[in-house]
Design an enzyme around this catalytic site. Structure first.
Site, PDB file in Angstrom:
ATOM      1  N   ASN A  81     -10.158  66.034 -43.181  1.00  0.00           N
ATOM      2  CA  ASN A  81      -9.927  64.914 -42.254  1.00  0.00           C
ATOM      3  C   ASN A  81     -10.538  63.631 -42.807  1.00  0.00           C
ATOM      4  O   ASN A  81      -9.950  62.557 -42.692  1.00  0.00           O
ATOM      5  CB  ASN A  81     -10.505  65.233 -40.868  1.00  0.00           C
ATOM      6  CG  ASN A  81      -9.572  66.127 -40.063  1.00  0.00           C
ATOM      7  OD1 ASN A  81      -8.578  65.665 -39.505  1.00  0.00           O
ATOM      8  ND2 ASN A  81      -9.873  67.414 -40.028  1.00  0.00           N
ATOM      9  N   ARG A 108     -22.875  70.552 -35.875  1.00  0.00           N
ATOM     10  CA  ARG A 108     -24.097  70.469 -35.055  1.00  0.00           C
ATOM     11  C   ARG A 108     -23.792  69.707 -33.778  1.00  0.00           C
ATOM     12  O   ARG A 108     -23.028  68.742 -33.797  1.00  0.00           O
ATOM     13  CB  ARG A 108     -25.207  69.755 -35.811  1.00  0.00           C
ATOM     14  CG  ARG A 108     -25.462  70.429 -37.142  1.00  0.00           C
ATOM     15  CD  ARG A 108     -26.881  70.428 -37.536  1.00  0.00           C
ATOM     16  NE  ARG A 108     -26.985  71.261 -38.736  1.00  0.00           N
ATOM     17  CZ  ARG A 108     -27.818  72.267 -38.862  1.00  0.00           C
ATOM     18  NH1 ARG A 108     -28.649  72.582 -37.906  1.00  0.00           N
ATOM     19  NH2 ARG A 108     -27.837  72.980 -39.970  1.00  0.00           N
ATOM     20  N   ASN A 156     -14.630  63.282 -31.846  1.00  0.00           N
ATOM     21  CA  ASN A 156     -14.526  64.539 -32.597  1.00  0.00           C
ATOM     22  C   ASN A 156     -13.084  65.013 -32.572  1.00  0.00           C
ATOM     23  O   ASN A 156     -12.321  64.670 -31.666  1.00  0.00           O
ATOM     24  CB  ASN A 156     -15.421  65.594 -31.939  1.00  0.00           C
ATOM     25  CG  ASN A 156     -15.410  66.912 -32.697  1.00  0.00           C
ATOM     26  OD1 ASN A 156     -15.465  66.936 -33.934  1.00  0.00           O
ATOM     27  ND2 ASN A 156     -15.318  68.020 -31.979  1.00  0.00           N
ATOM     28  N   HIS A 162     -10.820  68.649 -32.744  1.00  0.00           N
ATOM     29  CA  HIS A 162     -10.988  70.087 -32.582  1.00  0.00           C
ATOM     30  C   HIS A 162      -9.619  70.768 -32.677  1.00  0.00           C
ATOM     31  O   HIS A 162      -8.646  70.284 -32.093  1.00  0.00           O
ATOM     32  CB  HIS A 162     -11.622  70.380 -31.214  1.00  0.00           C
ATOM     33  CG  HIS A 162     -11.868  71.837 -30.990  1.00  0.00           C
ATOM     34  ND1 HIS A 162     -12.885  72.520 -31.631  1.00  0.00           N
ATOM     35  CD2 HIS A 162     -11.201  72.755 -30.232  1.00  0.00           C
ATOM     36  CE1 HIS A 162     -12.832  73.793 -31.267  1.00  0.00           C
ATOM     37  NE2 HIS A 162     -11.828  73.962 -30.425  1.00  0.00           N
TER      38      HIS A 162
HETATM   39  C1  GRF Z   1     -11.155  70.711 -38.433  1.00  0.00           C
HETATM   40  O1  GRF Z   1     -10.256  71.765 -38.222  1.00  0.00           O
HETATM   41  C2  GRF Z   1     -11.638  70.135 -37.145  1.00  0.00           C
HETATM   42  O2  GRF Z   1     -10.720  70.281 -36.125  1.00  0.00           O
HETATM   43  C3  GRF Z   1     -12.887  70.932 -36.844  1.00  0.00           C
HETATM   44  O3  GRF Z   1     -13.457  71.172 -38.090  1.00  0.00           O
HETATM   45  C4  GRF Z   1     -12.438  71.192 -39.077  1.00  0.00           C
HETATM   46  C5  GRF Z   1     -12.869  70.303 -40.182  1.00  0.00           C
HETATM   47  O4  GRF Z   1     -12.001  70.402 -41.255  1.00  0.00           O
HETATM   48  N1  GRF Z   1     -13.759  70.201 -35.956  1.00  0.00           N
HETATM   49  P1  GRF Z   1     -12.127  69.427 -42.489  1.00  0.00           P
HETATM   50  O5  GRF Z   1     -13.527  69.584 -43.038  1.00  0.00           O
HETATM   51  O6  GRF Z   1     -11.857  68.034 -42.008  1.00  0.00           O
HETATM   52  O7  GRF Z   1     -11.098  69.913 -43.445  1.00  0.00           O
END
Ligand code: GRF
Length: 205
Positions: free
Chosen positions: A19, A98, A114, A116
């Site tokens: 991300n 965390r 965030n 999810h």
């Molecule tokens: C993602 O799937 C997000 O939804 C969750 O943690 C993951 C992080 O993935 N909170 P990345 O490190 O961005 O690939």
């Protein structure tokens, strides 16, 4: 020439940072009116820190202290200071493992978001895509939400559905959700940029 101020953001993550990459790429392409000021990880060798270096973004390892799922109080206070010193106005959690507490939540009210991998409030917690598969859902997705003191909780900002296919494995489903995450997270951050970016006069800009 009149220009929007680019919103200064800080990205926190513990893992691979896909991300984070999606956000940094869009900023680099000029598709997102944000400026990544700092990437912070609680994991010393997290790929997300290498990624920050690849994009020339300031980055730091924050030793988390003795707890497994939260930061020690003094360390969270230190985190607030690092983000403030960097002028961060929006804190973007990208796989940060965390739970944040009062120092951060008070310092950045409604400025911590965030993402999810489920349609919250369904399936908070770890490996949410697996939870959806095991529950026999036919649709899951991802959610962007404000962060509060509970895990994967807080006012929802955006959601997008992802169909679960009959032959999906945990890996194939997670991969499809992540593709959607990258679009959705950037879109929500773009909304913050629009809302909080100020118009200013730039001489010769
Ligand atoms: C993602 O799937 C997000 O939804 C969750 O943690 C993951 C992080 O993935 N909170 P990345 O490190 O961005 O690939």
């Amino acid at each position: 020439m009149s220009r929007m101020k680019r919103l200064p953001i800080g990205i926190l993550g513990s893992g691979k940072g896909s991300n984070c990459r999606a956000i940094l790429e869009r900023i680099r392409l000029g598709d997102l009116a944000a400026e990544a000021r700092l990437v912070i990880s609680d994991v010393l060798d997290a790929p997300i820190l290498d990624m920050a270096r690849e994009f020339g973004v300031a980055n730091a390892y924050l030793p988390p202290g003795k707890f497994r799922t939260r930061l020690e109080l003094e360390i969270e206070v230190q985190l607030v200071q690092m983000l403030r010193d960097a002028g961060v106005e929006l804190v973007v959690l990208a796989g940060f493992m965390r739970v944040l507490h009062e120092p951060m939540l008070t310092a950045f009210p409604r400025r911590i978001i965030n993402i999810h991998p489920s349609l919250l409030p369904k399936f908070p917690g770890l490996e949410a895509w697996k939870q959806a598969l095991v529950a026999g859902e036919t649709v899951t997705g991802c959610t962007v939400h404000y962060v509060d003191e509970r895990i994967d909780h807080g006012q929802l900002l955006a959601q997008e559905e992802v169909k679960i296919l009959p032959n999906d494995t945990a890996e194939s489903l997670h991969a499809r959700i992540q593709v959607i995450e990258h679009e959705l997270y950037s879109a929500v951050i773009a909304e913050f940029c629009e809302k909080y970016g100020e118009s200013s006069q730039q001489v010769g800009g």
